[in-house]
Design an enzyme around this catalytic site. Sequence first.
Site, mmCIF file in Angstrom:
data_model
loop_
_atom_site.group_PDB
_atom_site.id
_atom_site.type_symbol
_atom_site.label_atom_id
_atom_site.label_comp_id
_atom_site.label_asym_id
_atom_site.label_seq_id
_atom_site.Cartn_x
_atom_site.Cartn_y
_atom_site.Cartn_z
ATOM 1 N N CYS A 38 3.468 8.673 1.226
ATOM 2 C CA CYS A 38 4.356 7.571 1.779
ATOM 3 C C CYS A 38 4.619 5.802 1.529
ATOM 4 O O CYS A 38 2.934 5.715 1.342
ATOM 5 C CB CYS A 38 3.020 7.282 2.828
ATOM 6 S SG CYS A 38 3.539 6.512 4.404
ATOM 7 N N CYS B 293 4.971 -4.320 15.604
ATOM 8 C CA CYS B 293 5.232 -3.561 16.914
ATOM 9 C C CYS B 293 3.824 -3.850 17.628
ATOM 10 O O CYS B 293 2.821 -4.021 16.530
ATOM 11 C CB CYS B 293 5.144 -2.319 16.777
ATOM 12 S SG CYS B 293 6.763 -2.001 16.394
ATOM 13 N N GLU C 155 0.954 -1.083 -0.291
ATOM 14 C CA GLU C 155 0.224 -0.447 -0.154
ATOM 15 C C GLU C 155 0.693 1.024 0.351
ATOM 16 O O GLU C 155 2.235 1.504 1.015
ATOM 17 C CB GLU C 155 -0.766 -0.476 1.552
ATOM 18 C CG GLU C 155 -1.863 -0.969 1.192
ATOM 19 C CD GLU C 155 -2.337 -1.061 2.502
ATOM 20 O OE1 GLU C 155 -4.159 -1.726 2.097
ATOM 21 O OE2 GLU C 155 -2.624 -0.413 3.446
ATOM 22 N N CYS D 167 5.971 -6.535 7.808
ATOM 23 C CA CYS D 167 6.971 -6.062 8.999
ATOM 24 C C CYS D 167 7.732 -6.729 9.908
ATOM 25 O O CYS D 167 6.312 -7.710 10.032
ATOM 26 C CB CYS D 167 7.039 -4.789 9.394
ATOM 27 S SG CYS D 167 8.105 -3.607 10.110
ATOM 28 N N CYS E 221 -1.115 6.738 9.501
ATOM 29 C CA CYS E 221 -0.141 6.015 10.370
ATOM 30 C C CYS E 221 -0.271 4.088 10.991
ATOM 31 O O CYS E 221 -1.197 5.111 11.724
ATOM 32 C CB CYS E 221 0.762 6.898 11.169
ATOM 33 S SG CYS E 221 1.201 8.566 11.353
ATOM 34 N N CYS F 216 0.153 -1.673 15.701
ATOM 35 C CA CYS F 216 0.214 -1.239 14.158
ATOM 36 C C CYS F 216 0.108 -2.503 13.880
ATOM 37 O O CYS F 216 0.469 -3.563 13.294
ATOM 38 C CB CYS F 216 2.334 -1.280 14.019
ATOM 39 S SG CYS F 216 2.387 -1.017 12.107
HETATM 40 N N1 SAH Z 1 8.422 1.529 10.607
HETATM 41 C C1 SAH Z 1 9.141 2.166 10.518
HETATM 42 C C2 SAH Z 1 7.659 2.940 9.459
HETATM 43 C C3 SAH Z 1 6.807 2.700 9.635
HETATM 44 S S1 SAH Z 1 5.284 3.327 10.994
HETATM 45 C C4 SAH Z 1 9.176 2.769 12.288
HETATM 46 O O1 SAH Z 1 8.204 2.218 13.063
HETATM 47 O O2 SAH Z 1 8.910 3.937 12.396
HETATM 48 C C5 SAH Z 1 5.403 5.327 11.004
HETATM 49 C C6 SAH Z 1 5.224 5.673 11.806
HETATM 50 O O3 SAH Z 1 3.579 5.219 12.265
HETATM 51 C C7 SAH Z 1 5.746 5.377 13.109
HETATM 52 O O4 SAH Z 1 6.501 5.772 13.783
HETATM 53 C C8 SAH Z 1 5.091 4.381 13.732
HETATM 54 O O5 SAH Z 1 5.059 3.459 14.972
HETATM 55 C C9 SAH Z 1 3.319 4.552 14.098
HETATM 56 N N2 SAH Z 1 2.016 3.515 13.914
HETATM 57 C C10 SAH Z 1 2.230 2.772 13.971
HETATM 58 N N3 SAH Z 1 0.843 2.018 14.501
HETATM 59 C C11 SAH Z 1 0.443 3.397 14.582
HETATM 60 C C12 SAH Z 1 -1.552 3.670 14.995
HETATM 61 N N4 SAH Z 1 -1.733 2.334 15.279
HETATM 62 N N5 SAH Z 1 -1.392 4.442 15.883
HETATM 63 C C13 SAH Z 1 -1.189 5.505 15.157
HETATM 64 N N6 SAH Z 1 0.462 5.553 14.693
HETATM 65 C C14 SAH Z 1 1.088 4.266 14.727
HETATM 66 FE FE1 SF4 Z 2 6.646 -1.714 11.464
HETATM 67 FE FE2 SF4 Z 2 4.898 -1.344 12.090
HETATM 68 FE FE3 SF4 Z 2 6.619 -1.675 14.211
HETATM 69 FE FE4 SF4 Z 2 7.153 0.062 12.016
HETATM 70 S S1 SF4 Z 2 5.644 0.504 14.128
HETATM 71 S S2 SF4 Z 2 8.186 -1.364 12.882
HETATM 72 S S3 SF4 Z 2 6.171 -0.844 10.334
HETATM 73 S S4 SF4 Z 2 5.371 -3.373 13.018
#
Ligand code: SAH
Ligand code: SF4
Length: 362
Positions: free
Chosen positions: A111, A122, A93, A118, A348, A125
């Site tokens: 973006c 986390c 996406e 991934c 995000c 996410c």
């Molecule tokens: N993997 C990288 C970049 C992709 S995520 C990283 O983690 O930085 C882009 C941003 O969205 C990151 O700061 C991530 O922590 C945040 N993010 C992930 N899930 C989210 C959610 N449910 N609500 C708000 N931000 C989120």
């Molecule tokens: Fe991966 Fe989502 Fe964590 Fe970014 S926030 S490192 S995309 S699992």
Amino acid sequence: MGKIDLQGMDIEEITNLLKQLQEPEYRARQLFQWIHQKAAISFAEMTNIPKSLQAKLASLRVFEPPKIAKIRQSQLDDTVKYLLTLSDGNTVETVRMSYLGKDIKDRHTVCVSSQVGCAMGCVFCATGLSGWRRNLTTGEILAQVLMAQRELQKASSEEKITNVVFMGMGEPLLNYENVLKAIHLLNNPLGLNIGMRKITVSTCGLVPQIYKLAEEKLPIVLAISLHAPIDMLRNKLLPINKKYPIKMLMEACRHYIQSTGRRITFEYALIADVNDSIHHAEKLANILSGLNANVNLIPLNNVEDNVEGTGLRRSSKSKAQAFLNNLKRAGIEATFREEKGSDIEAACGQLRRRGVEEDVFS
Ligand code: SAH
Ligand code: SF4
């Protein structure tokens, strides 16, 4: 990496390919400009490239850009989400967010995803919850921006993609070489010519790669997904913290700032009753004090049947405001990130690995 892909090649590499094909070298610049500046997706558009060369390259299958499988347009703002099908059938996406200014110039941000899924897991996410499949090639990263550029210029030939953020699916620093090459291609004056300062790489905090990136001395924006100021909590939210705890991460950040002269943005998604208390704000201010840094506060986005399933909710407006005030009072620069495309799951953390057949776009 296997397959040769014109979208991921620099002029020198295209020149070498042409040499092997016994074609004139100056065509490399022309091809590069068609692909990057004009966002062409077929040889047929390349009017100054002889038909014979078009046919030769087409038979080698070196230019087969990903296809747009679905497009979703937000009803709330100028956000569009694309589902792209890659040559091996995997999907990623990509999101375009437009900020149409009255007094300022329009800004169009893409973006991009750097991986299919991934592996970092986390807990808040959607991408992390859908698992990891593979790294994207440089060409596949570029293709996302070029596709967005093409779609944009369909609407208005004057419009240009101005910013790129590596905040889509995947952890960009785990696809280091391809991401780095993509940054250089995006920045190429004969191509999209996107300024380094308009490119953001966001990472969950991979310490060795942060040191490595510092050596590249690029004026890009580095963003760190911090989300918690104490190890016990960060361990739970971002499992990578067990390997690279906060102290180690902050040392790497300090080094990065010193050696590049660039400040770092810390991303912090506010989660109700998890990381949004006054105590957390004070802790956060503490670890950032004296650093050339700013904090980007993000409202936690819902990740259907996942985040809700884990019971994580976004903080209330008043809690979020109090958190911001506390940081500011402690001398930390902080802002709220504008929420974009939440109605199309483009915000995000809402992007995920899925099959086209799942038709979640409908
Ligand atoms: N993997 C990288 C970049 C992709 S995520 C990283 O983690 O930085 C882009 C941003 O969205 C990151 O700061 C991530 O922590 C945040 N993010 C992930 N899930 C989210 C959610 N449910 N609500 C708000 N931000 C989120
Ligand atoms: Fe991966 Fe989502 Fe964590 Fe970014 S926030 S490192 S995309 S699992």
